[in-house]
Design an enzyme around this catalytic site. Structure first.
Site, PDB file in Angstrom:
ATOM      1  N   CYS A  59       0.806  -1.224   0.000  1.00 14.75           N
ATOM      2  CA  CYS A  59       0.000   0.000   0.000  1.00 14.75           C
ATOM      3  C   CYS A  59       0.837   1.270   0.000  1.00 14.75           C
ATOM      4  CB  CYS A  59      -0.953  -0.013   1.187  1.00 14.75           C
ATOM      5  SG  CYS A  59      -1.944  -1.514   1.245  1.00 14.75           S
ATOM      6  N   HIS A  74      -2.357   8.116   6.286  1.00 19.37           N
ATOM      7  CA  HIS A  74      -2.597   6.758   5.778  1.00 19.37           C
ATOM      8  C   HIS A  74      -3.959   6.283   6.279  1.00 19.37           C
ATOM      9  CE1 HIS A  74      -1.663   2.869   4.159  1.00 19.37           C
ATOM     10  NE2 HIS A  74      -1.736   2.278   5.340  1.00 19.37           N
ATOM     11  N   GLU A  96      -0.035   5.639  13.779  1.00 17.68           N
ATOM     12  CA  GLU A  96       0.234   6.824  12.962  1.00 17.68           C
ATOM     13  C   GLU A  96       0.047   8.103  13.781  1.00 17.68           C
ATOM     14  OE1 GLU A  96      -0.806   8.695   8.554  1.00 17.68           O
ATOM     15  OE2 GLU A  96      -2.122   7.157   9.401  1.00 17.68           O
ATOM     16  N   LYS A 155      -9.472   7.851   2.924  1.00 17.64           N
ATOM     17  CA  LYS A 155      -9.926   6.461   2.843  1.00 17.64           C
ATOM     18  C   LYS A 155     -11.288   6.280   3.509  1.00 17.64           C
ATOM     19  CE  LYS A 155      -5.366   4.188   2.698  1.00 17.64           C
ATOM     20  NZ  LYS A 155      -4.480   5.362   2.870  1.00 17.64           N
ATOM     21  N   HIS A 192      -9.775   1.657   0.878  1.00 16.05           N
ATOM     22  CA  HIS A 192      -8.328   1.505   0.715  1.00 16.05           C
ATOM     23  C   HIS A 192      -8.034   0.962  -0.671  1.00 16.05           C
ATOM     24  CE1 HIS A 192      -4.223   1.106   1.412  1.00 16.05           C
ATOM     25  NE2 HIS A 192      -4.193   0.427   2.549  1.00 16.05           N
ATOM     26  N   PHE A 216       1.935  -3.337   3.988  1.00 14.27           N
ATOM     27  CA  PHE A 216       2.291  -4.608   4.587  1.00 14.27           C
ATOM     28  C   PHE A 216       3.760  -4.901   4.275  1.00 14.27           C
ATOM     29  CE2 PHE A 216      -2.185  -6.756   4.492  1.00 14.27           C
ATOM     30  CZ  PHE A 216      -2.590  -5.940   5.531  1.00 14.27           C
TER      31      PHE A 216
END
Length: 419
Positions: free
Chosen positions: A169, A309, A320, A341, A346, A405
């Site tokens: 991502c 994010h 975050e 998002k 996502h 990831f």
């Protein structure tokens, strides 16, 4: 090349998103707080743990591509080709009329988080049912992650550096960052860059659901993606693509291009922690944030807005937030933060590029898009997340975060263009 670095600007953008199939439609959906989440329409989701997603509503590849070409590229490449063409047109370019030596200095740095998962599923089923003789000769070219970059180059005759960065991502940001650095350092004059993914399929949904990564609010899809809210329970799968045309300032000025924003820097790091879970104290994210500020020559107080994010996962949003508070100190409570998002879901490998476009639009219009579906405060997430409504305010410098990831962390710095 210290002392000779060139300024890099954005002159073209293209987007296919669950909120709209152009940059303008996407931006309108963001500032009005629309949700792109709904029950899945592209296949029968019966029997799956999660039955909703953020799909591309109304996208027909044959409206944009030759019918034969559309059949011979996976949906992720279809999306890439369409957004690339949008960005090229938006930049005011006519590649067919350009001399080849000029196109030889234009690269394509365009990636995907997963690649041709729909092609893989279809061909695996065909192989198991009928054997090798029915395997498509286009199987491998449709599947591999670098093929979208190659297809874009062939479409427009761009013969500069051409490759695909793949980092889950964080893919979109990594590709933008790599294009930025090569233009800055003189390896090319311009580049088409971004990311694409098309994972809304039975296999894609099942895989992420089995990890317990997805929200399971099947009875209320539109309110499922709720970054930083205390009741968040996972992200909502989306699909789409984003493309940006970057060029050196000198190249853009020489052709009289409209300049949307300047790419100021990129920060990158690794968590070195876990396959899928973030470092709980945000250590890797802190490194990326420190590095982007250093790379762009910014002080923390220079930053007005952060497109987070913010996936709507319990661990990720808290980590975050902690990283932002550590790096920005007291200023963390003064700057605006939001997660788009909450509206798009996502988009995986496309997320960084699509969210960079949202960040550029925030700079251009001095409007911070909201984080929708925020209802219940979380004591671990206590910043100004621009909840539920867009905020009109000056935005001169912004960061766009994207993490993947494997522990890949990126933060892209963008600023309003000043000649």
């Amino acid at each position: 090349m210290e002392g000779t670095a060139r300024r890099v600007v954005v002159t073209g953008m293209g987007a296919l998103t669950p909120l709209g199939l152009t940059v303008d439609a996407y931006w309108k959906g963001l500032v009005t707080g629309q949700s792109g989440a709904a029950p899945i329409q592209s296949f029968d989701a019966e029997g799956l743990r999660v039955t909703f997603a953020c799909e591309l509503d109304g996208f027909d590849p044959e409206e944009h591509l030759d019918a034969k070409q559309a059949r011979r590229v996976d949906p992720f490449s279809q999306y890439a080709l369409v957004t690339a063409d949008q960005a090229v047109q938006d930049a005011g370019l006519e590649p067919a009329a350009m001399p080849q030596d000029e196109k030889d200095r234009i690269g394509v740095v365009y990636g995907t988080g997963i690649g041709g998962i729909q092609t893989f599923r279809d061909q695996a089923e065909e192989f198991l049912a009928t054997g090798e003789t029915r395997t498509s000769p286009f199987f491998i070219p449709m599947l591999i992650p670098d093929i979208a970059a190659g297809q874009i180059a062939m479409q427009h005759g761009f013969r500069g550096p051409n490759h695909a960065m793949v980092s889950a991502c964080a893919t979109g940001n990594h590709n933008i960052g790599d294009a930025y650095r090569m233009i800055r350092d003189g390896d090319m004059d311009a580049a088409l860059c971004g990311g694409s993914d098309a994972c809304v399929s039975r296999l894609g949904i099942a895989g992420f659901a089995s990890m317990r990564a997805l929200s399971t609010r099947n009875d209320d899809p539109a309110r499922a993606s709720r970054p930083f809210d205390a009741d968040r329970d996972g992200f909502v799968m989306g699909e789409g693509a984003g493309a940006l045309f970057l060029e050196s300032l000198e190249h853009a000025q020489a052709r009289g291009a409209e300049i949307y924003a300047e790419v100021a820097g990129i920060g990158m790091s690794a968590d070195a922690h876990h396959l899928t879970a973030p470092d709980p104290d945000g250590g890797g994210v802190r490194l990326a944030l420190h590095r982007v500020l250093d790379n762009a020559g910014l002080a923390p107080t220079d930053v007005d807005y952060i497109n987070a994010h913010g996936t709507s996962t319990p661990l990720g949003d808290a980590a975050e937030t902690q990283a932002l508070k550590t790096v920005f100190g007291a200023h963390a409570y003064d700057l605006k933060v939001s997660s788009t998002k909450s509206m798009t879901g996502h988009l995986l490998g496309a997320a960084g590029a699509v969210e960079a476009i949202a960040t550029i639009q925030a700079l251009r219009h001095n409007v911070v898009p909201p984080t929708i579906n925020y209802e219940t405060a979380d004591p671990d997430c206590d910043l100004d997340y621009t909840v539920n409504e867009a905020d009109e305010r000056p935005v001169n410098v912004a960061l766009s975060n994207a993490f993947g990831f494997g522990g890949h962390n990126t933060s892209l710095a963008l600023r309003s263009y000043e000649g």
